[in-house]
Design a protein around this motif. Structure first.
Motif, PDB file in Angstrom:
ATOM      1  N   LYS B  84       0.873  -1.166  -0.019  1.00  0.00           N
ATOM      2  CA  LYS B  84      -0.227  -0.095  -0.009  1.00  0.00           C
ATOM      3  C   LYS B  84       0.770   1.309  -0.094  1.00  0.00           C
ATOM      4  N   GLU B  85       0.459   2.302  -0.881  1.00  0.00           N
ATOM      5  CA  GLU B  85       1.327   3.722  -0.853  1.00  0.00           C
ATOM      6  C   GLU B  85       0.675   4.532   0.271  1.00  0.00           C
ATOM      7  N   HIS B  86       1.520   5.360   0.713  1.00  0.00           N
ATOM      8  CA  HIS B  86       1.038   6.621   1.340  1.00  0.00           C
ATOM      9  C   HIS B  86       1.946   7.579   0.726  1.00  0.00           C
ATOM     10  N   ILE B 160      -2.625  12.598  11.709  1.00  0.00           N
ATOM     11  CA  ILE B 160      -3.073  11.190  11.440  1.00  0.00           C
ATOM     12  C   ILE B 160      -2.902  10.279  12.606  1.00  0.00           C
ATOM     13  N   GLY B 205      -4.687   8.227   4.789  1.00  0.00           N
ATOM     14  CA  GLY B 205      -4.167   6.912   5.413  1.00  0.00           C
ATOM     15  C   GLY B 205      -5.699   6.156   5.749  1.00  0.00           C
TER      16      GLY B 205
END
Lengths: 250, 250
Positions: B84-86, B160, B205
């Motif tokens: 998964k990319e952030h 976040i 996110g």
DNA sequence: GCCTCTTCATGATATTTGTCAGAATGGCTT
DNA sequence: AAGCCATTCTGACAAATATCATGAAGAGGC
């Protein structure tokens, strides 16, 4: 009240010496700077004994100097609008604090509070900036340190954005082991740092109760042992597996 | 296959000129650097047209030069172990990319992919580092930029760690408005950037479906309008309230 | 050493958010 | 224009985590 505080500070002053003669100068960013410059940067330096819970500086105030951890542990954190804190960094012996904000000529972006009784040195702004401008090699080194810190923040962001609380707790314990792990002769590595469960929660970004619950799960799974507030890592391999991946968080 | 790619790149080369004559040099970190130095830093510079989805560099590879966004939009992201990319940053016209890793003499800590067709200039490593070492004022400026970026990352981390997805989405929309907001004559501000809901999720996110759901909530609450993938901000005050607080995230 | 205050611990419950599945839409290619 | 693939959207459900409440244990002050 303020007068009283000032007296305490005066009482807790530690005998002054220059950074040149500091036994842990080689652990700091000053490593490699020559003696002459170190003596100069130490002019008007002070070293003060702080008690657990005292604050070095507050987010939003103007930095007037550089803090250096001579001996102790400091949490560096930000406060959200609703008063919850998030711990951005744990500083250890030899770490500089607040130098980024000093160079950036901005206000402090974080606050710093001492986790246990510590001796902290303080170098006035102009001393530090003079050294920085007069010594390009040192400036280089400082810039690289900031870049490294930047990379660690990126890792933290990724971690918190994509991992479960359980994974993050495991990763955080491993991170703590890197810095504060004391290899014992018996089994396991003791984390030699007095963090409350709340502090841990504020590193991970979760509720205190969740940390407590997960820690007892970890305990019943044989990964850690709990002795008072201190934590002992029993099965590191299992923790690594629980953390799923392990990128530098410190 | 690789040969084919190379041909495409060659075809998409943009007529070369020095940074000295670049109309947006004043938006970049090169602002204030004198013409002579700009000409010198532009030696062997190339400017290439990238298609949407092409990647400028990959995390973990070695940086050999500096990218500068001449015209376009680029997402800078990290990939977690499970793919998964952030998204750590959105780069716009005049932004430098990869310079931190270049100075830090490390591997790229992030990857960068073009969000829409863009023209990107590329300055070889040695050119940039020579300028940096030869021009203390410029070095200062770059260091301050890194410190600023560091502060923004701290804000993102706080955001976040402590805010709900709903709050973060609102904050992200406001952040996008700062950079990409096009004031229309009709009501509302159009966000002029082609982010998929998945990209948005990767900034915040969270899961893509959650973003979609929250966006339609925001829509039914009259805070935004959705036109295709683009978003129009109708009621900014309500968004600010939803975001609860608003610290710089860009 | 006792008292008080903080921290730790656990349960019950509510809420948020993620996951999986499937349908609708839209853009792009041929 | 047709068809295809990626994206958006909606629903149902599961899982993770937060919140609230309460009691026990521990640490620090007098």
């Amino acid at each position: 009240m303020f007068k009283f505080k000032a007296v305490i500070v005066a009482v807790n002053k530690v005998p002054k010496n220059t950074c040149d003669s500091c036994p842990r100068v080689s652990q700091t960013l000053f490593d490699g700077v020559n003696s002459e410059e170190l003596v100069k940067v130490s002019e008007n330096k002070s070293c003060i004994r702080y008690k657990k819970g005292q604050t070095l500086y507050y987010e939003g105030t103007r930095p007037l100097g550089l803090f250096c951890v001579n001996g102790g542990k400091v949490k560096v954190f930000k406060m959200s609008s609703d008063g919850k804190e998030h711990i951005v960094h744990l500083a250890k012996d030899g770490d500089f604090l607040g130098y980024k904000d000093l160079i950036g000529e901005e206000f402090y972006t974080t606050s710093a509070t001492v986790l246990e009784d510590s001796i902290i040195c303080y170098i006035p702004k102009t001393n530090f900036l003079s050294l920085l401008q007069g010594n390009p090699v040192f400036f280089n080194k400082v810039t690289k340190a900031i870049i490294k810190s930047h990379g660690i923040l990126e890792n933290k962001l990724l971690n918190i954005a994509q991992k479960s609380v359980r994974e993050r707790l495991a990763a955080t314990l491993l991170m703590l082991k890197e810095t504060y792990g004391m290899e014992g002769n018996e089994q396991g590595v003791l984390l030699d740092i007095a963090l409350t469960r709340e502090d841990l929660a504020n590193i991970i970004g979760t509720a205190t109760e969740t940390v407590i619950r997960l820690l007892s799960e970890f305990k019943s799974e044989g990964m850690v042992a709990l002795q008072g507030k201190k934590i002992r890592i029993i099965n590191e391999a299992a923790l690594v597996k629980t953390a799923d991946f392990y990128e530098a968080l410190n």
